[in-house]
Design an enzyme around this catalytic site. Structure first.
Site, PDB file in Angstrom:
ATOM      1  N   CYS A   2      46.324  31.672  44.748  1.00 45.39           N
ATOM      2  CA  CYS A   2      47.045  30.420  44.930  1.00 45.39           C
ATOM      3  C   CYS A   2      46.929  29.551  43.674  1.00 45.39           C
ATOM      4  CB  CYS A   2      46.572  29.591  46.112  1.00 45.39           C
ATOM      5  SG  CYS A   2      46.681  30.453  47.672  1.00 45.39           S
ATOM      6  N   ARG A  27      48.692  33.834  40.043  1.00 49.05           N
ATOM      7  CA  ARG A  27      47.625  33.578  41.016  1.00 49.05           C
ATOM      8  C   ARG A  27      48.036  33.901  42.445  1.00 49.05           C
ATOM      9  NH1 ARG A  27      43.683  30.284  38.755  1.00 49.05           N
ATOM     10  NH2 ARG A  27      42.934  29.758  40.821  1.00 49.05           N
ATOM     11  N   TRP A  74      48.934  33.057  47.682  1.00 51.98           N
ATOM     12  CA  TRP A  74      48.441  34.401  47.998  1.00 51.98           C
ATOM     13  C   TRP A  74      47.771  34.237  49.356  1.00 51.98           C
ATOM     14  CZ3 TRP A  74      43.785  36.802  49.166  1.00 51.98           C
ATOM     15  CH2 TRP A  74      43.772  38.201  49.067  1.00 51.98           C
ATOM     16  N   ASN A 100      43.944  25.444  47.207  1.00 52.58           N
ATOM     17  CA  ASN A 100      43.541  26.776  46.744  1.00 52.58           C
ATOM     18  C   ASN A 100      42.107  26.981  47.224  1.00 52.58           C
ATOM     19  OD1 ASN A 100      42.492  27.981  43.484  1.00 52.58           O
ATOM     20  ND2 ASN A 100      42.907  29.127  45.310  1.00 52.58           N
ATOM     21  N   GLY A 101      41.891  28.066  47.989  1.00 51.47           N
ATOM     22  CA  GLY A 101      40.539  28.334  48.491  1.00 51.47           C
ATOM     23  C   GLY A 101      40.585  28.659  49.975  1.00 51.47           C
ATOM     24  N   GLU A 483      39.438  53.862  35.992  1.00 51.44           N
ATOM     25  CA  GLU A 483      40.411  52.847  35.576  1.00 51.44           C
ATOM     26  C   GLU A 483      41.842  53.406  35.622  1.00 51.44           C
ATOM     27  OE1 GLU A 483      40.336  49.827  35.351  1.00 51.44           O
ATOM     28  OE2 GLU A 483      41.914  49.196  34.001  1.00 51.44           O
ATOM     29  N   LYS A 487      44.748  51.752  37.964  1.00 55.62           N
ATOM     30  CA  LYS A 487      46.023  51.264  37.427  1.00 55.62           C
ATOM     31  C   LYS A 487      47.186  51.847  38.223  1.00 55.62           C
ATOM     32  CE  LYS A 487      45.024  48.481  35.618  1.00 55.62           C
ATOM     33  NZ  LYS A 487      43.733  47.967  35.263  1.00 55.62           N
ATOM     34  N   GLU A 490      47.343  50.314  41.789  1.00 50.03           N
ATOM     35  CA  GLU A 490      47.698  48.907  41.974  1.00 50.03           C
ATOM     36  C   GLU A 490      49.126  48.567  41.549  1.00 50.03           C
ATOM     37  OE1 GLU A 490      45.397  45.911  39.917  1.00 50.03           O
ATOM     38  OE2 GLU A 490      45.167  47.163  38.170  1.00 50.03           O
ATOM     39  N   HIS A 506      31.625  68.901  44.286  1.00 53.22           N
ATOM     40  CA  HIS A 506      30.823  68.555  45.462  1.00 53.22           C
ATOM     41  C   HIS A 506      31.691  67.999  46.591  1.00 53.22           C
ATOM     42  CE1 HIS A 506      27.047  69.421  43.465  1.00 53.22           C
ATOM     43  NE2 HIS A 506      27.483  68.749  42.406  1.00 53.22           N
ATOM     44  N   LYS A 605      46.183  37.716  40.425  1.00 58.12           N
ATOM     45  CA  LYS A 605      45.439  37.926  39.183  1.00 58.12           C
ATOM     46  C   LYS A 605      43.970  37.517  39.315  1.00 58.12           C
ATOM     47  CE  LYS A 605      45.151  38.915  34.790  1.00 58.12           C
ATOM     48  NZ  LYS A 605      45.022  40.357  34.534  1.00 58.12           N
TER      49      LYS A 605
HETATM   50  O1  M6R Z   1      39.072  38.307  36.536  1.00 59.81           O
HETATM   51  P1  M6R Z   1      38.149  39.445  36.833  1.00 59.81           P
HETATM   52  O2  M6R Z   1      37.944  40.339  35.672  1.00 59.81           O
HETATM   53  O3  M6R Z   1      36.842  38.985  37.410  1.00 59.81           O
HETATM   54  O4  M6R Z   1      38.886  40.262  37.947  1.00 59.81           O
HETATM   55  C1  M6R Z   1      38.298  41.358  38.566  1.00 59.81           C
HETATM   56  C2  M6R Z   1      39.313  42.163  39.326  1.00 59.81           C
HETATM   57  O5  M6R Z   1      39.897  41.408  40.331  1.00 59.81           O
HETATM   58  C3  M6R Z   1      40.417  42.696  38.401  1.00 59.81           C
HETATM   59  O6  M6R Z   1      39.893  43.446  37.345  1.00 59.81           O
HETATM   60  C4  M6R Z   1      41.398  43.579  39.201  1.00 59.81           C
HETATM   61  O7  M6R Z   1      40.765  44.738  39.631  1.00 59.81           O
HETATM   62  C5  M6R Z   1      42.628  43.883  38.355  1.00 59.81           C
HETATM   63  N1  M6R Z   1      43.811  43.706  39.140  1.00 59.81           N
HETATM   64  C6  M6R Z   1      42.639  45.267  37.830  1.00 59.81           C
HETATM   65  O8  M6R Z   1      43.765  45.545  37.077  1.00 59.81           O
END
Ligand code: M6R
Length: 610
Positions: A2, A27, A74, A100-101, A483, A487, A490, A506, A605
């Site tokens: 948010c 956000r 969000w 926000n929160g 990673e 990617k 997401e 395993h 984000k």
């Molecule tokens: O702002 P941060 O690095 O603390 O965020 C952590 C995760 O929320 C962030 O890396 C998230 O996994 C991303 N969407 C990955 O691309």
């Protein structure tokens, strides 16, 4: 999680709010709304979807005024629909709120307020705020006192802004846990979740701290905390390059940010490494005698930052001989770790606002541990609540999928490990210079990879119908496998799992069939032969091999269905190169599958809720 914005000044408030919300859209982007004081009456416009949907609504249902608040959401409580979108109003329609929160005790408050005759219209936790304020204002007949009484009843994390029809020249606010910044322009004032929403107009700014509340007028800020006395504060000159908020000719921020990586790594090297290979970290104010005593590190972070932390563990152990654990923030905060004053807790966060990571910092501080954070936003809560921080120097990252912040994190962790090694008198000058030589070659090697992005576009096209992927890597490239899988999940909504190569047999190997492409990260290096064994294991079970290997490696190429070559480098640098083709593959896969890479569904984000 948010974004909120508020404005008071001579401009048409709807356009100021739309610009601000567009900048804060990273956000959250499931719904958006604004409330404007239009001829002394609060008028609310809100819409499901993105800011452009709200803009369309405003074209058909315009508003006029010079004071207002806005929100991009969000969803946490209540479906993302128009009704649950912010702003929320009280029963009389005299108070509007953006928040926000999370108000954790919203249920009890709602029941109490309903008992007193308040009428609720949404499923959100936020709606209790305007009603509580309405109630206290009725009882106390004083807006600041009613605001303070409201704040005192709320549990959880929040930053909110109140628009009141009785106070056309003020916006009220409060903060506890979620970010809020005040911006001062020429005869105009702003409130926002971050400074990017209010530049270049806000020439100066001030970050509101936890437990502070107050109001703004077009001429200034009136700040309070628990006491009724106004608090002094100092404005900081706003230095923010608005150009960084632009896609710069790229179709998406994610693609732009992937391509920015060589320049960012170059900048970090120039700022941090001298010609002797010595690392300088001027902003990191931890005393050397303490750093010398540290024998143990706990890294805590989330998502992509957690993956960077795993690479960091290798670095800290290899170059500084520091015993290092890496913990997912949401686990660390609840696990009551064994740690004391000689343990260094390292928090890694692009945004510096991740709630789980922040909560872990509080845990660590309660155990008298010193906390060093690696952050991309140096004014963030995590930076401010840590004893010291290291600036990632990646510039604003807008795409929800973290790319350039990841490589900046890995690079900064490498340099920090070198720095700690230096403090502990480990490694010779020759070792240092050899590492320096290799590091300096990185940006150009990254550029060579980026110049061949089309190859990954081709992979994405050919594999557009695959529904599951496996990613394998060993040691430094185990996190690269995690990673790469993250990617793809997401932004392209494709199921993918990353495993350590040796762990594959395993259990996960049972997944392999000709339907499952397996991405094998197999650059030449210490465990190269072991990765070849993994490739053979997959091939013999008819899995499709997508490999990342070293330039000129004909053997891996001959065993692969698709092969992408990266320049030769030492093991410890390979994660910085091997991740780039995986970022590009995910990006092009998202496009192939009709997904929006910058704003993937259900994500935001910065994750400022638990
Ligand atoms: O702002 P941060 O690095 O603390 O965020 C952590 C995760 O929320 C962030 O890396 C998230 O996994 C991303 N969407 C990955 O691309």
């Amino acid at each position: 999680m948010c974004g909120i914005v508020g404005y008071l000044g001579p401009k048409s408030v709807d356009s100021v709010l739309i610009v601000g919300l567009t900048r804060l859209e990273y956000r959250g982007y499931d719904s958006a709304g604004i409330a404007v004081l239009d001829k002394n009456e609060i008028v609310v416009r809100k819409e499901k979807g993105k800011i452009k949907d709200l803009e369309e609504l405003l074209l058909s249902h315009p508003v006029e005024g010079n004071v207002g608040i806005g929100h991009t959401r969000w969803a946490t409580h209540g479906e993302p629909n128009r009704q649950n979108a912010h702003p929320h109003i009280d029963t009389a329609g005299s108070t509007a709120v953006v928040h926000n929160g999370i108000v954790e005790n919203h249920h009890a408050l709602r029941l109490e307020l309903i008992d007193k005759g308040h009428v609720f219209h949404t499923e959100t936790d936020t709606e209790v705020i305007p009603h509580l304020f309405e109630q206290y204002y009725k009882e106390l007949k004083d807006a600041p006192k009613a605001l303070k009484a409201t704040v005192d009843r709320l549990e959880g994390r929040f930053a909110f802004v109140l628009l009141l029809d009785k106070f056309p020249d003020r916006l009220f606010f409060a903060r506890n846990g979620s970010p809020l910044v005040y911006g001062k322009g020429r005869g105009e004032s702003f409130l926002a979740s971050d400074v990017s929403a209010i530049v270049p107009a806000a020439k100066e700014h001030f970050h509101i701290e936890n437990d502070q509340w107050g109001w703004i007028t077009k001429d200034g800020l009136h700040l309070h905390n628990g006491t009724s006395e106004p608090l002094p504060f100092e404005l900081t000159r706003t230095q923010f390059d608005v150009k960084t908020l632009d896609r710069g000719g790229y179709e998406h921020f994610m693609l732009k940010e992937i391509h920015e990586q060589p320049g960012i790594i170059r900048g970090i090297i120039q700022n941090r490494l001298n010609d002797e290979g010595l690392v300088t970290l001027p902003e990191m104010q931890l005393p050397n005698d303490f750093l010398n005593r540290v024998t143990r590190c706990i890294i805590t972070s989330a998502g992509t930052s957690w993956h960077a932390g795993i690479v960091g563990k290798f670095y800290l152990e290899q170059f500084a001989r520091l015993s290092t654990e890496v913990d997912i923030s949401s686990e660390f905060r609840y696990r009551n770790p064994i740690a004391d004053g000689e343990t260094l807790v390292v928090a890694i966060s692009q945004s510096g606002e991740t709630a789980d990571t922040l909560a872990g910092i509080h845990q660590a501080k309660a155990k008298f541990c010193r906390v060093l954070s690696f952050v991309n936003v140096t004014t963030s809560s995590i930076a401010r609540e840590s004893e010291a921080f290291i600036d990632l120097m990646a510039g604003p990252e807008i795409g929800v999928a973290s790319t350039k912040a990841y490589t900046a994190q890995v690079m900064s962790l490498l340099l920090y490990a070198q720095f700690m090694g230096g403090i502990k008198w480990l490694g010779s000058k020759e070792d240092r210079l050899a590492i320096l030589r290799e590091i300096r070659l990185l940006p150009e090697k990254m550029e060579r990879i980026l110049a061949r992005a089309e190859e990954l576009k081709h992979w994405a096209h050919e594999l557009r119908d695959s529904k599951d992927f496996v990613f394998l890597g060993r040691q430094h490239n185990h996190p690269t496998a995690l990673e790469g899988a993250l990617k793809l999940k997401e932004i392209a909504y494709v199921h993918a799992s990353g495993y350590a190569g040796g762990e594959f047999k395993h259990g996960p190997i049972a997944l392999i069939s000709d339907q499952i492409p397996v991405v094998c990260i197999a650059p030449r290096g210490e465990l190269y032969e072991k990765m070849i064994s993994n490739i053979e294991e997959v091939r013999s079970r008819k899995g499709r091999i997508l490999s990342i290997c070293t330039e000129g490696d004909e053997m891996v190429r001959s065993k692969s269905d698709f092969c992408f070559e990266i320049p030769e480098c030492p093991d410890y640098l390979s994660p910085l190169l091997a991740v780039i083709p995986l970022q590009l593959f995910a990006y092009y896969s998202a496009l192939e599958r009709g997904c929006e890479p910058d704003q993937p569904r259900n994500l935001a984000k910065s994750v400022t809720v638990e």
